[in-house]
Design a protein around this motif. Structure first.
Motif, PDB file in Angstrom:
ATOM      1  N   PRO A  26     -31.248  -5.305 -33.052  1.00 45.62           N
ATOM      2  CA  PRO A  26     -29.782  -5.304 -32.985  1.00 45.62           C
ATOM      3  C   PRO A  26     -29.172  -6.544 -33.647  1.00 45.62           C
ATOM      4  O   PRO A  26     -28.127  -6.456 -34.284  1.00 45.62           O
ATOM      5  CB  PRO A  26     -29.503  -5.275 -31.478  1.00 45.62           C
ATOM      6  N   ALA A  27     -29.844  -7.684 -33.531  1.00 45.73           N
ATOM      7  CA  ALA A  27     -29.333  -8.920 -34.146  1.00 45.73           C
ATOM      8  C   ALA A  27     -29.276  -8.780 -35.665  1.00 45.73           C
ATOM      9  O   ALA A  27     -28.306  -9.205 -36.311  1.00 45.73           O
ATOM     10  CB  ALA A  27     -30.202 -10.107 -33.745  1.00 45.73           C
ATOM     11  N   ASP A  28     -30.310  -8.181 -36.259  1.00 55.35           N
ATOM     12  CA  ASP A  28     -30.338  -7.974 -37.716  1.00 55.35           C
ATOM     13  C   ASP A  28     -29.219  -7.024 -38.149  1.00 55.35           C
ATOM     14  O   ASP A  28     -28.579  -7.223 -39.177  1.00 55.35           O
ATOM     15  CB  ASP A  28     -31.690  -7.388 -38.156  1.00 55.35           C
ATOM     16  N   ILE A  29     -29.013  -5.963 -37.361  1.00 55.90           N
ATOM     17  CA  ILE A  29     -27.970  -4.980 -37.687  1.00 55.90           C
ATOM     18  C   ILE A  29     -26.592  -5.646 -37.584  1.00 55.90           C
ATOM     19  O   ILE A  29     -25.744  -5.491 -38.471  1.00 55.90           O
ATOM     20  CB  ILE A  29     -28.058  -3.747 -36.758  1.00 55.90           C
ATOM     21  N   ARG A 326     -40.294  -1.909 -34.003  1.00 55.35           N
ATOM     22  CA  ARG A 326     -39.445  -2.827 -34.774  1.00 55.35           C
ATOM     23  C   ARG A 326     -38.209  -3.227 -33.969  1.00 55.35           C
ATOM     24  O   ARG A 326     -37.854  -4.402 -33.871  1.00 55.35           O
ATOM     25  CB  ARG A 326     -39.021  -2.145 -36.086  1.00 55.35           C
ATOM     26  N   THR A 327     -37.533  -2.245 -33.386  1.00 56.86           N
ATOM     27  CA  THR A 327     -36.291  -2.500 -32.655  1.00 56.86           C
ATOM     28  C   THR A 327     -36.499  -3.430 -31.472  1.00 56.86           C
ATOM     29  O   THR A 327     -35.695  -4.320 -31.212  1.00 56.86           O
ATOM     30  CB  THR A 327     -35.690  -1.160 -32.166  1.00 56.86           C
ATOM     31  N   LEU A 328     -37.600  -3.232 -30.750  1.00 54.00           N
ATOM     32  CA  LEU A 328     -37.842  -3.978 -29.511  1.00 54.00           C
ATOM     33  C   LEU A 328     -38.911  -5.067 -29.635  1.00 54.00           C
ATOM     34  O   LEU A 328     -39.248  -5.712 -28.645  1.00 54.00           O
ATOM     35  CB  LEU A 328     -38.256  -3.006 -28.393  1.00 54.00           C
ATOM     36  N   TRP A 415     -37.888  -8.799 -25.303  1.00 56.82           N
ATOM     37  CA  TRP A 415     -36.568  -8.467 -24.757  1.00 56.82           C
ATOM     38  C   TRP A 415     -35.525  -9.533 -25.087  1.00 56.82           C
ATOM     39  O   TRP A 415     -34.356  -9.229 -25.310  1.00 56.82           O
ATOM     40  CB  TRP A 415     -36.650  -8.264 -23.248  1.00 56.82           C
ATOM     41  N   ASP A 416     -35.931 -10.807 -25.092  1.00 59.15           N
ATOM     42  CA  ASP A 416     -34.969 -11.899 -25.345  1.00 59.15           C
ATOM     43  C   ASP A 416     -34.266 -11.708 -26.681  1.00 59.15           C
ATOM     44  O   ASP A 416     -33.049 -11.839 -26.787  1.00 59.15           O
ATOM     45  CB  ASP A 416     -35.693 -13.263 -25.339  1.00 59.15           C
ATOM     46  N   GLU A 417     -35.056 -11.367 -27.707  1.00 55.40           N
ATOM     47  CA  GLU A 417     -34.506 -11.156 -29.045  1.00 55.40           C
ATOM     48  C   GLU A 417     -33.600  -9.922 -29.057  1.00 55.40           C
ATOM     49  O   GLU A 417     -32.510  -9.944 -29.626  1.00 55.40           O
ATOM     50  CB  GLU A 417     -35.662 -10.993 -30.051  1.00 55.40           C
TER      51      GLU A 417
END
Length: 481
Positions: A26-29, A326-328, A415-417
């Motif tokens: 989500p951070a990359d998106i 990748r997402t998680l 999870w933190d990321e």
């Protein structure tokens, strides 16, 4: 208004990262949503410029020559050594499979790996018996040329020992031509069915005589096995060789049309827009089959982001697994469960069902695989025990996967990321915000009610994020990209 624009930009980037790779954190998106589409597309190509070959299988240790020497006793092949070697090679192919999946899930060079996965289905080649090393070589060829010129890829992959062996090219000799290789090169790799004659295949098979590989796993042209006579192919006459045939195939605009159509159906929509594909194919042909140029045209086109193309693709098992990882930031403690997932859902890397590759689309979904797909997030996120048999239990890998604990999904999740962009989102908006990053469509009221029921009183913000993420990934819409 500003909020809606932000959501649209996020949804667009989610779509791009899903199709041009295997999703993103989500951070990359969120970060990419701040930039114009063109800039992000350029970045994706830039990140995939360099290529690192797989070296999982040591060429010295596992060279065919050394393997034969180890299996030979008194000039005869020892049956027990042969069985051990076949099992060892199957394990090496499994290690290669997991290494490639790790690479896809890492996000590094995601576009190259996504293109290579497409080419693996296009130039379908199956691991057979004693050939772990040649499968590594094949994988490296499709990864190396994945974004280059299609002609270079076609020639390089046609000459890999894995492909020559798979399509019986080594049995193709001047006094006894074998048409298998010539047929698949035309039907599956270049022109598509119906764009050649049986006579073209017969004559092309003669041109490919002498194509072989040596014991060191290198392509060789055996002159004495080659038919030097004149052949008539596509209405032209000459003492053509295999290389001449590939050049003739590339000179036909139909090859550009066939490849472009297939790429469009895979990356954009299974329902082809004929006019759009024709325009792309013309440019592809004129560019000398430049894959990067074609894919850049697709990913930067406004129509790529139209609602009709969003959520129109059913994720393949490998896309689903790599995307979740990748997402998680999911890491598996053991390799077996990842191969088990692929086999249960019907797509095992290096084991396509036949020369035509995986049919894809709705073929990925049947009653047994759908249930497993929906439960997969639970298995992965909660390290659950799986009680389900995989398909193709008779496969060469079945023995390897029958080890104790194959179905225990022991995972570590970053999870933190994952949680970073949601720290300041209030509880009411959390389901919808998470959905923007995880699903191709906005949440419906019935889904919102369903998600609300998964939450427990007294949960912390972090616990709510995790509960909702697992629930969103278990929705049917998560199977689409």
């Amino acid at each position: 208004m500003h909020m809606r624009k932000e959501k649209q930009a996020t949804a667009r980037m989610r779509h791009l990262f899903e199709r041009a790779g295997f999703g993103a954190t989500p951070a990359d998106i969120a970060d990419a949503a701040q930039s114009p589409v063109r800039k992000v597309v350029r970045m994706l190509f830039k990140q995939s410029e360099s290529y690192t070959p797989f070296t999982i299988i040591d060429p010295e240790e596992y060279s065919p020559k050394k393997q034969l020497k180890n299996m030979a006793q008194n000039g005869m092949l020892d049956r027990e050594s042969l069985k051990t070697r076949i099992k060892e090679n199957a394990e090496l192919v499994r290690d290669l499979n997991v290494a490639w999946l790790d690479q896809m899930a890492s996000g590094k060079g995601a576009l190259r790996e996504k293109m290579a996965l497409f080419w693996h289905g296009h130039f379908a080649c199956r691991a057979q018996g004693r050939n772990g090393l040649v499968m590594q070589q094949y994988a490296n060829v499709i990864r190396q040329h994945a974004l280059g010129k299609f002609g270079d890829l076609l020639i390089a992959v046609s000459k890999t020992p894995a492909m020559l062996q798979f399509l019986n090219a080594r049995q193709n000799k001047k006094n006894a031509p074998n048409e298998n290789f010539a047929r698949e090169v035309m039907e599956l790799f270049t022109l598509g069915r119906g764009n050649y004659t049986e006579h073209d295949i017969k004559e092309a098979a003669r041109a490919f005589t002498g194509w072989s590989s040596n014991i060191d796993g290198e392509f060789v042209f055996r002159q004495q096995a080659h038919d030097t006579g004149e052949k008539e192919i596509f209405g032209k006459t000459g003492a053509f060789t295999g290389d001449d045939v590939l050049t003739m195939l590339l000179n036909q605009k139909q090859t550009a049309r066939y490849i472009t159509g297939k790429l469009y159906r895979y990356f954009v929509n299974e329902q082809e827009d004929k006019q759009r594909v024709d325009t792309l194919a013309d440019a592809f042909y004129r560019s000398g089959y430049d894959i990067t140029q074609l894919m850049e045209s697709i990913f930067t086109a406004d129509w790529f982001y139209e609602p009709a193309n969003v959520g129109a693709h059913i994720k393949s098992p490998v896309e689903l697994l790599a995307g979740m990882r990748r997402t998680l930031g999911v890491q598996f403690d053991q390799p077996q469960p990842q191969v088990f997932v692929q086999r249960t859902l019907g797509q095992t890397l290096f084991y396509p069902p036949n020369v035509a590759g995986w049919p894809g689309g709705k073929n990925w979904i049947d009653s047994s695989s759908l249930l497993f797909r929906m439960k997969l997030p639970d298995y992965v996120l909660k390290a659950a025990e799986v009680n389900i048999r995989s398909k193709d239990e008779a496969d060469v890998n079945a023995e390897l996967l029958a080890k104790r604990g194959k179905n225990q999904f022991t995972t570590t999740i970053n999870w933190d990321e994952f949680e970073k962009p949601f720290q300041r989102v209030n509880d009411e908006e959390l389901p919808e915000t998470l959905a923007t990053y995880l699903l191709p469509y906005p949440l419906q009221p019935v889904q919102q009610q369903l998600l609300a029921k998964t939450l427990k009183p007294g949960q912390t913000h972090s616990e709510r994020i995790r509960t909702l993420t697992a629930a969103l990934m278990s929705l049917p819409e998560y199977q689409l990209s």
